[in-house]
Design a protein around this motif. Structure first.
Motif, PDB file in Angstrom:
ATOM      1  N   ILE A 109       0.822  -1.214   0.000  1.00 28.11           N
ATOM      2  CA  ILE A 109       0.000   0.000   0.000  1.00 28.11           C
ATOM      3  C   ILE A 109       0.851   1.257   0.000  1.00 28.11           C
ATOM      4  O   ILE A 109       0.627   2.171  -0.798  1.00 28.11           O
ATOM      5  N   ASN A 110       1.823   1.346   0.886  1.00 23.00           N
ATOM      6  CA  ASN A 110       2.592   2.585   1.013  1.00 23.00           C
ATOM      7  C   ASN A 110       3.332   3.007  -0.253  1.00 23.00           C
ATOM      8  O   ASN A 110       3.333   4.196  -0.580  1.00 23.00           O
ATOM      9  N   PRO A 111       3.939   2.101  -1.021  1.00 23.20           N
ATOM     10  CA  PRO A 111       4.583   2.551  -2.269  1.00 23.20           C
ATOM     11  C   PRO A 111       3.579   3.140  -3.273  1.00 23.20           C
ATOM     12  O   PRO A 111       3.872   4.130  -3.932  1.00 23.20           O
ATOM     13  N   VAL A 112       2.396   2.553  -3.344  1.00 24.11           N
ATOM     14  CA  VAL A 112       1.358   3.078  -4.246  1.00 24.11           C
ATOM     15  C   VAL A 112       0.887   4.439  -3.753  1.00 24.11           C
ATOM     16  O   VAL A 112       0.773   5.392  -4.524  1.00 24.11           O
ATOM     17  N   ALA A 113       0.624   4.536  -2.452  1.00 22.85           N
ATOM     18  CA  ALA A 113       0.167   5.800  -1.876  1.00 22.85           C
ATOM     19  C   ALA A 113       1.209   6.895  -2.066  1.00 22.85           C
ATOM     20  O   ALA A 113       0.868   8.042  -2.383  1.00 22.85           O
ATOM     21  N   GLU A 114       2.476   6.551  -1.903  1.00 25.08           N
ATOM     22  CA  GLU A 114       3.547   7.530  -2.077  1.00 25.08           C
ATOM     23  C   GLU A 114       3.592   8.037  -3.514  1.00 25.08           C
ATOM     24  O   GLU A 114       3.719   9.231  -3.765  1.00 25.08           O
ATOM     25  N   LYS A 115       3.468   7.135  -4.463  1.00 24.03           N
ATOM     26  CA  LYS A 115       3.478   7.539  -5.878  1.00 24.03           C
ATOM     27  C   LYS A 115       2.287   8.446  -6.180  1.00 24.03           C
ATOM     28  O   LYS A 115       2.450   9.490  -6.798  1.00 24.03           O
TER      29      LYS A 115
END
Length: 143
Positions: A109-115
């Motif tokens: 989740i966090n890599p997608v949210a960061e992008k």
């Protein structure tokens, strides 16, 4: 608030990377890791006994995720990849507490949210299980 620098110097290149999902969907994550890091050994734990996590209670998901994490730590994994949105959304905090900075934990989740957070979007749609949506982690992570 500045994040503390983690020290993973005790980890060995010979240790495997542990990956888990509530089923077989995380095999796409494992395949990509193998493509990018072809010499790494992987341990994949697909919890088909309890799938799908998306319809389970938060407590059940936390229980499954922490048991699997303990198993992967017992197998001496040098990193743990949570390849399941529902597990990330509901048990990431507990998994991080269990790991206690011994190994890095990578979630989906966090890599997608960061992008998404660094791009200009007026609206963001998320197609996910009830457990993932109800956690609010995507919204919180993007903000």
């Amino acid at each position: 608030m500045k994040k503390k620098q983690q020290d993973f110097s005790h980890l060995s290149a010979k240790q495997p990377i542990g990956i888990f999902d509530s089923g077989v969907g995380g095999l796409t994550v494992a395949k990509e890791i193998k493509r990018l890091l072809p010499h790494e050994d992987l341990i994949y734990f697909g919890d088909t006994k309890h799938l799908p996590y998306g319809e389970k209670s938060r407590e059940a998901i936390v229980g499954y995720s922490t048991k699997i994490t303990s198993f992967l730590l017992e197998k001496n994994c040098k990193a743990i990849v949570i390849a399941c949105n529902s597990a990330t959304a509901n048990a990431l905090t507990e998994v991080l507490e269990l790991v206690d900075d011994k190994v890095p934990v990578i979630d989906v989740i966090n890599p997608v949210a960061e992008k998404v957070a660094y791009e200009i979007h007026n609206n963001v749609g998320v197609i996910a299980t009830k457990a993932t949506v109800n956690s609010g982690l995507y919204k919180k992570s993007i903000r």
